[in-house]
Design an enzyme around this catalytic site. Structure first.
Site, PDB file in Angstrom:
ATOM      1  N   LYS A  20      -2.450  -2.774  -0.557  1.00 27.62           N
ATOM      2  CA  LYS A  20      -2.688  -4.405  -0.246  1.00 27.62           C
ATOM      3  C   LYS A  20      -3.902  -4.211  -1.040  1.00 27.62           C
ATOM      4  O   LYS A  20      -5.053  -3.987  -1.700  1.00 27.62           O
ATOM      5  CB  LYS A  20      -3.540  -3.833   1.571  1.00 27.62           C
ATOM      6  CG  LYS A  20      -4.422  -5.374   2.322  1.00 27.62           C
ATOM      7  CD  LYS A  20      -4.459  -4.164   3.488  1.00 27.62           C
ATOM      8  CE  LYS A  20      -4.900  -5.479   3.635  1.00 27.62           C
ATOM      9  NZ  LYS A  20      -5.733  -5.589   5.023  1.00 27.62           N
TER      10      LYS A  20
ATOM     11  N   SER B 251      -3.163  -7.757   8.812  1.00 28.09           N
ATOM     12  CA  SER B 251      -3.474  -7.802   7.795  1.00 28.09           C
ATOM     13  C   SER B 251      -2.484  -7.560   6.751  1.00 28.09           C
ATOM     14  O   SER B 251      -2.659  -7.577   5.626  1.00 28.09           O
ATOM     15  CB  SER B 251      -4.828  -8.471   7.275  1.00 28.09           C
ATOM     16  OG  SER B 251      -5.987  -6.849   7.313  1.00 28.09           O
TER      17      SER B 251
ATOM     18  N   SER C  48      -5.353  -3.909  11.968  1.00 26.16           N
ATOM     19  CA  SER C  48      -4.613  -4.356  10.456  1.00 26.16           C
ATOM     20  C   SER C  48      -3.897  -3.293  10.000  1.00 26.16           C
ATOM     21  O   SER C  48      -2.961  -3.613   9.264  1.00 26.16           O
ATOM     22  CB  SER C  48      -5.712  -4.854   9.049  1.00 26.16           C
ATOM     23  OG  SER C  48      -6.133  -5.827  10.032  1.00 26.16           O
TER      24      SER C  48
END
Length: 488
Positions: A123, A198, A222
Site C-alpha cells: 500500500k 483504504s 482499512s
C-alpha cells in the site's frame, strides 16, 4: 447512547438503500471483466513458492516475470498501481537466483531468509524506498519515500522483493479507493463496484491474482474491508505488535500504535503465520502459540449479547469517541506553502466549480473533525470507561484459546462514490482497532451478484495464531479465495 449520532447513521443507511439503484442507473462506469490466468505459478501461495525456489524448480526471475505480466494485464482495468520498481525488482531476482545456485546448503539459506526471491506489493501509505509516497494528497504530488518503513525493511531482510506500491484514498480517510492524484481503483470481480479502502489497491491486486501477498494498514478496517470486498484474507494484528514506522499519516500520540497496525493481505491462509512473524520483528516473541483446533472455543456474535456484555450497545459511540482523540492530518495543509489558508467549506465549493483539490470523502471526514467529532467532549470520558470495561470482559471470555466470529461489513462491495452513506458500518471493524484485538477477514465465497463475502475471526491480544488456525479449517471446507471469472 448518542441519539444524534444514531439518527445520522440511520439517515445515511436509508439514503444508501434508496440511492443504490439510482446511482447504478445513471453511472457511466461500465463493467470490465478480469481475464482468468492460466499460469500455475500464480495459483501458488508464498509458502509453496518458497519450496519451489528452494528445490530449484522455479527461478526468482521467472516468478517475477509472471507477476509483472499479470499486473500489466489487469491494471488497465483495476487502476491499482501507483508506482513500480519492475526493473530493479528483476535485478534483485537475478541476484537471488545466483545466490540460490551457488549455495550448497539451501535449507540454511531459506531458514535465514524465509522469503528469499518472493515478490510482494505494498500500500502506498507504507513507505518503500524510492517509490511514491503521495498517499492521494494534492499537496504531496511527486513525493518519494527516502527509506523503507519498518515492515518493508523486515520483509527485505527476509529476502522478499518489493514490486510496487498500490492505490489508497486521500490520506487513507475513506472506505473506497479514490483520490484526485490517482483516480478511481476498481474491484476485480466487478469494476462497477469499489475494492474498498483504504488498502483498496492491495485488495484489488490480491483478489485479481496479481500479487503473491500485500502489506496494508488498518486504522478502522482499512485492511479487512478491502480484503472482504476482494475475496482475500486480510489480517489486522494485535495492537502494538507491528511497528507503523514509515506509514503516512501517523502521529506519536499515545495509543496510536495500538489502533494503527500494518498487516498482510493474501489469498492463502498458510502464508499468514510466516508473514506475521516476519513483520512483527522482535515482537514476534509476544505471540501466543495457537491452540490445537479441537481446543479452540468459538463464540458467535449473538452469544456476546446473551453473555450480557452491555457495552456492545454503545459500540458506535465507543469507536467514535476513541478515534476522535487522535488529531488527524489536516487535508488543507499545503506542504510547500504552510501559510496558505483555506477551509473545508471553501474546498467543497471548488467541487461545484469543477476545480476540486480533494475528494468528497476526504472533505466529509475533515468536516467531522472540524465541527463536532460526533461525540460531545463531556461524554468522552464515559465512553473511554466503557471501552476499558469491554476490553476486560472480552479478554476474559476469549482467554488464550477463544475466537469470536464477527461481521466485517453489513454488505458486499458497494458502488463507487457511495462510501459516505455506508460509513456507519465501519464500527464493526473499528471496534477491534480501539480494543487492540487481532482480527482476520476470512473469504467465504461469492454472493448471487458474484461479489465476495466473508466475516472476521477475532482473538484476544497476541493470540493472532488462533485466528489462523480457525481460518485454515474454514478454507478446507469452503475453499477460501475464488478467482474472478469473466463469466460471473
Amino acid at each position: 447512547m448518542q441519539y444524534i449520532l444514531r439518527i445520522l447513521s440511520l439517515i445515511l443507511y436509508w439514503i444508501g438503500c434508496k440511492l443504490q439503484f439510482i446511482i447504478k442507473m445513471f453511472s457511466d462506469i461500465k463493467r470490465e471483466p478480469i481475464r482468468e490466468f492460466k499460469s500455475e505459478i500464480l495459483a501458488l501461495s508464498a509458502v509453496k513458492l518458497v519450496e519451489k525456489l528452494k528445490a530449484c524448480e522455479l527461478s526468482a526471475e521467472d516468478l517475477l516475470r509472471e507477476y509483472i505480466k499479470r499486473v500489466k494485464e489487469v491494471n488497465p482495468i483495476l487502476n491499482a498501481v501507483v508506482d513500480d520498481r519492475f526493473s530493479n525488482a528483476l535485478e534483485d531476482a537475478k541476484k537471488a537466483d545466483q545466490v540460490i545456485k551457488l549455495t550448497a546448503d539451501k535449507e540454511e539459506l531459506f531458514k535465514k531468509y524465509p522469503l528469499f526471491g518472493v515478490p510482494f506489493s505494498v500500500k502506498e501509505s507504507c513507505a518503500v524506498e524510492g517509490l511514491s509516497h503521495v498517499v492521494g494528497s494534492h499537496y504531496r504530488r511527486g513525493l518519494k519515500s527516502i527509506e523503507d518503513g519498518a515492515s518493508i525493511s523486515l520483509l527485505r531482510e527476509a529476502g522478499a522483493i518489493p514490486l510496487l506500491v498500490s492505490a489508497n484514498p486521500e490520506l487513507c480517510v475513506s472506505w473506497e479507493t479514490l483520490s484526485m492524484t490517482h483516480g478511481r481503483c476498481n474491484n476485480p470481480y466487478n469494476s462497477e463496484y469499489t475494492p474498498g479502502g483504504s488498502s483498496g489497491g492491495e485488495g484489488s491486486l490480491n483478489g485479481a491474482g496479481a500479487s503473491v501477498f500485500g502489506i496494508g494498514s488498518d486504522f478502522c478496517g482499512s485492511i479487512r474491508i478491502p480484503a472482504m470486498f476482494n475475496g482475500v484474507y486480510g489480517h489486522k494484528p494485535s495492537g502494538y505488535l507491528v511497528s507503523p514506522k514509515g506509514h503516512f499519516p501517523h502521529t506519536e500520540q499515545d495509543g496510536m500504535d495500538k489502533v494503527l497496525q500494518m498487516g498482510p493481505m493474501t489469498r492463502f491462509v498458510e502464508d499468514l503465520p510466516l508473514l506475521l512473524n516476519i513483520i512483527a520483528g522482535e515482537n514476534a516473541s509476544k505471540l501466543i502459540d495457537g491452540e490445537e483446533i479441537t481446543k479452540i472455543k468459538v463464540l458467535i456474535t449473538f452469544e456476546l449479547f446473551q453473555l450480557e456484555i452491555e457495552e456492545l450497545d454503545d459500540i458506535m459511540e465507543i469507536v467514535a469517541a476513541r478515534l476522535s482523540l487522535f488529531v488527524p492530518p489536516n487535508i488543507h495543509t499545503n506542504l510547500t506553502n504552510p501559510d496558505e489558508k483555506t477551509t473545508t467549506l471553501a474546498e467543497l465549493g471548488k467541487h461545484f466549480k469543477g476545480k476540486p483539490l480533494h475528494t468528497i470523502s476526504a472533505l466529509y471526514f475533515q468536516a467531522l473533525y472540524d465541527f463536532s467529532h460526533t461525540i460531545p467532549i463531556f461524554r468522552k470520558d464515559y465512553y473511554m470507561k466503557r471501552l476499558d470495561d469491554l476490553e476486560s470482559k472480552l479478554k476474559e471470555k476469549l482467554g488464550n484459546n477463544g475466537v469470536l466470529l464477527f461481521p466485517t461489513f453489513h454488505r458486499s462491495a458497494f458502488l463507487h462514490n457511495t462510501s459516505i452513506i455506508h460509513s456507519p458500518a465501519v464500527v464493526l471493524t473499528g471496534i477491534f482497532n480501539v480494543l487492540g484485538f487481532p482480527a482476520l477477514q476470512v473469504p467465504m465465497g461469492l454472493n448471487k451478484k458474484g461479489l465476495p463475502i466473508g466475516f472476521q475471526i477475532v482473538a484476544a491480544p497476541f493470540a493472532d495464531k488462533n485466528c489462523f488456525k480457525v481460518a485454515a479449517e474454514l478454507e478446507k471446507v469452503f475453499g477460501g479465495w475464488v478467482p474472478p471469472s469473466p463469466s460471473i
